[in-house]
Design an enzyme around this catalytic site. Structure first.
Site, mmCIF file in Angstrom:
data_model
loop_
_atom_site.group_PDB
_atom_site.id
_atom_site.type_symbol
_atom_site.label_atom_id
_atom_site.label_comp_id
_atom_site.label_asym_id
_atom_site.label_seq_id
_atom_site.Cartn_x
_atom_site.Cartn_y
_atom_site.Cartn_z
ATOM 1 N N HIS A 164 -3.619 -5.598 1.286
ATOM 2 C CA HIS A 164 -3.320 -5.872 2.688
ATOM 3 C C HIS A 164 -3.710 -7.316 3.018
ATOM 4 O O HIS A 164 -4.627 -7.876 2.416
ATOM 5 C CB HIS A 164 -4.111 -4.932 3.604
ATOM 6 C CG HIS A 164 -3.698 -3.505 3.525
ATOM 7 N ND1 HIS A 164 -2.560 -3.027 4.140
ATOM 8 C CD2 HIS A 164 -4.281 -2.445 2.906
ATOM 9 C CE1 HIS A 164 -2.455 -1.727 3.910
ATOM 10 N NE2 HIS A 164 -3.480 -1.347 3.164
ATOM 11 N N CYS B 99 0.838 -1.209 0.000
ATOM 12 C CA CYS B 99 0.000 0.000 0.000
ATOM 13 C C CYS B 99 0.876 1.263 0.000
ATOM 14 O O CYS B 99 1.535 1.545 -0.988
ATOM 15 C CB CYS B 99 -0.961 -0.034 1.181
ATOM 16 S SG CYS B 99 -2.382 1.079 0.963
#
Length: 510
Positions: free
Chosen positions: A448, A336
């Site tokens: 994630h 991310c």
């Protein structure tokens, strides 16, 4: 009629989240319909539900302990600090904007309480028991007037409160007595019991102190909970990273060393918890002034303020250390915000995260990221395309994870994508995701939770093992099962060290 029990603390990080998790598990084991609840959470570790709503990670662990799929009513307000006494406000899973601490506490919080009450109503319609977690301390006199997470909730529900102190940090008796002294009489009356948490040693030596507490406060001490190292349950926020560093020392002789770069606005470091559970992994966190060391892999985690954390890497000298590691062919993986930092440039023209218009990235991947106003939050399913990392092929189907990001990434050269997202928010898609450089030693993606996938995690570790001349190992850790075992261990410990009969009396009288 729904029963309520609330856990409040004398300060932050005394164990409210963990003990809430324990009670959720205990009641679930007893066949009750139980749900966790925290009106307002401040944390950088967040999760995305099946409905695409963002909520605090602590309530996710509590939901799992209660045998539930997480949903946003469990945590209707989430504050994600962005820096400079400012936070992004998430209301019922959706971002409503950035606010200063003053703007939130002096104006918005009481408006948000209407949403909190509606979430409570929905939970009470579905569940027999609510285990409610407070935040910080209920005795913060400067915040009490606009507080919506501690005594305002207890009084709204007439919920009995258990007050927790952490004896490991010292001053537990004074904290309990002082907190009660600062509460208003009607608030003090709601406190039905005291809990001493994180105790090390012989509890009989502590007995005079327990007798004093009961005599001084008129409140029963319901339990003395022992210190439990390496719980195996996800942590709420970065304050717990010191505990993780202590645990890493216990695995100093593990053959594979993984360094996680700890930035000031680190978020979702729970992405790496599954790696730390592997016996052959020593996972440790590195921040300014510390050495990356002879790592076999470097991880760049997510960030709530990517441009500021990128500038931190540059100003602190950690960018130089990463460049030196890259020159030594030490592999780097970013998730991310960490993925965005691996690129050539990060732009924030709308100032969604900071006042920085544009910041130069590390330049390890040929790509540029621009922040947009709308945040992408969704659970995803993916497959690992047949790609090479450090000269070894990796191909795995049936991966799962979730996305939380505001950036749109474009590639300045032809990209080799490590993943294909096949389902996003329960809709079938075909979206190429992430990037690997041509040298096959730098990789990044937005997904994630990717390391929670047992086969993927072990396959990547085995690539690192082969590079060191070590034989590959089979999958031996079922991360989901390990978490369930951790919940059971926690529940057993709390049940053995808490006066459950007295707790049931308190619930019956409520």
């Amino acid at each position: 009629m729904t029963k309520h029990i609330m856990l409040q603390g004398t300060s932050s990080h005394v164990g409210k989240s963990i003990l809430t998790t324990a009670l959720c598990r205990i009641f679930y084991q007893e066949g009750m319909s139980v749900v966790p609840f925290k009106a307002q959470n401040m944390a950088l570790n967040s999760y995305v539900t099946k409905d695409g709503d963002e909520m605090g990670r602590a309530q996710v662990a509590q939901a799992e302990a209660a045998g539930l799929e997480p949903f946003v009513e469990m945590n209707p307000v989430l504050l994600k600090p962005t820096g400079n006494a400012c936070s992004q406000v998430i209301l019922m899973g959706k971002a409503v904007g950035n606010m200063s601490a003053r703007e939130y506490h002096k104006g918005y919080s009481l408006k948000a309480f209407d949403t909190v009450k509606e979430a409570i109503r929905r939970l009470e319609e579905r569940f027999d028991m609510m285990v409610i977690e407070g935040a910080g301390s209920p005795a913060e006199v400067n915040l009490k007037a606009n507080d919506i997470v501690n005594m305002r909730i207890a009084k709204y529900l007439n919920a009995p409160v258990l007050l927790i102190a952490d004896i490991d940090r010292g001053g537990a008796l004074a904290s309990l007595v002082g907190t009660l002294e600062l509460l208003e009489p009607d608030e003090r009356a709601l406190v039905k019991g005291l809990i001493i948490n994180k105790f090390r040693g012989d509890v009989t030596i502590l007995q005079p102190a327990l007798d004093f507490l009961e005599e001084k406060t008129g409140k029963p001490v319901l339990g003395v909970i022992p210190y439990l190292p390496d719980l195996g349950i996800e942590d709420e926020d970065s304050v717990s990273l010191d505990d993780k560093k202590t645990q890493a020392k216990d695995k100093v002789n593990a053959p594979i060393k993984i360094a996680v770069i700890q930035t000031p606005k680190i978020s979702n470091f729970t992405d790496f918890d599954a790696l730390s559970k592997e016996d052959d992994i020593n996972l440790y966190y590195v921040k300014e002034g510390q050495e990356i060391g002879d790592a076999d892999l470097i991880l760049l985690p997510g960030s709530k303020n990517t441009t500021e954390d990128m500038l931190y890497l540059r100003d602190s000298g950690m960018e130089k250390a990463l460049n030196e590691a890259h020159e030594k062919n030490i592999p780097i993986i970013g998730i991310c915000g960490g993925y965005q930092m691996l690129g050539e440039k990060i732009s924030d023209p709308l100032h969604t995260e900071s006042d920085n218009d544009s910041v130069k990235g590390l330049g390890f991947l040929p790509m540029e990221t621009t922040f947009v106003e709308k945040k992408l939050t969704s659970q995803v399913e993916a497959k690992c395309l047949s790609w090479e990392f450090l000269g070894e092929k990796l191909s795995i189907d049936d991966l799962f994870g979730y996305e939380i990001h505001m950036g749109t990434t474009k590639f300045t050269k032809e990209a080799n994508h490590p993943f294909m997202i096949t389902k996003r928010a329960d809709k079938d898609v075909q979206v190429a995701e992430g990037m690997i450089n041509q040298e096959q030693n730098v990789m990044g993606a937005y997904i994630h939770g990717i390391f929670d996938n047992d086969k993927y995690r072990r396959s990547l570790i085995n690539i690192l093992r082969k590079r060191k001349g070590l034989e590959a190992l089979p999958v031996s850790t079922n991360y989901a099962a390990a978490k369930q075992a951790a919940f059971n261990r926690l529940a057993d410990t709390v049940r053995q060290n808490m006066n459950m009969e007295k707790l049931r009396e308190i619930l019956q009288e409520a």
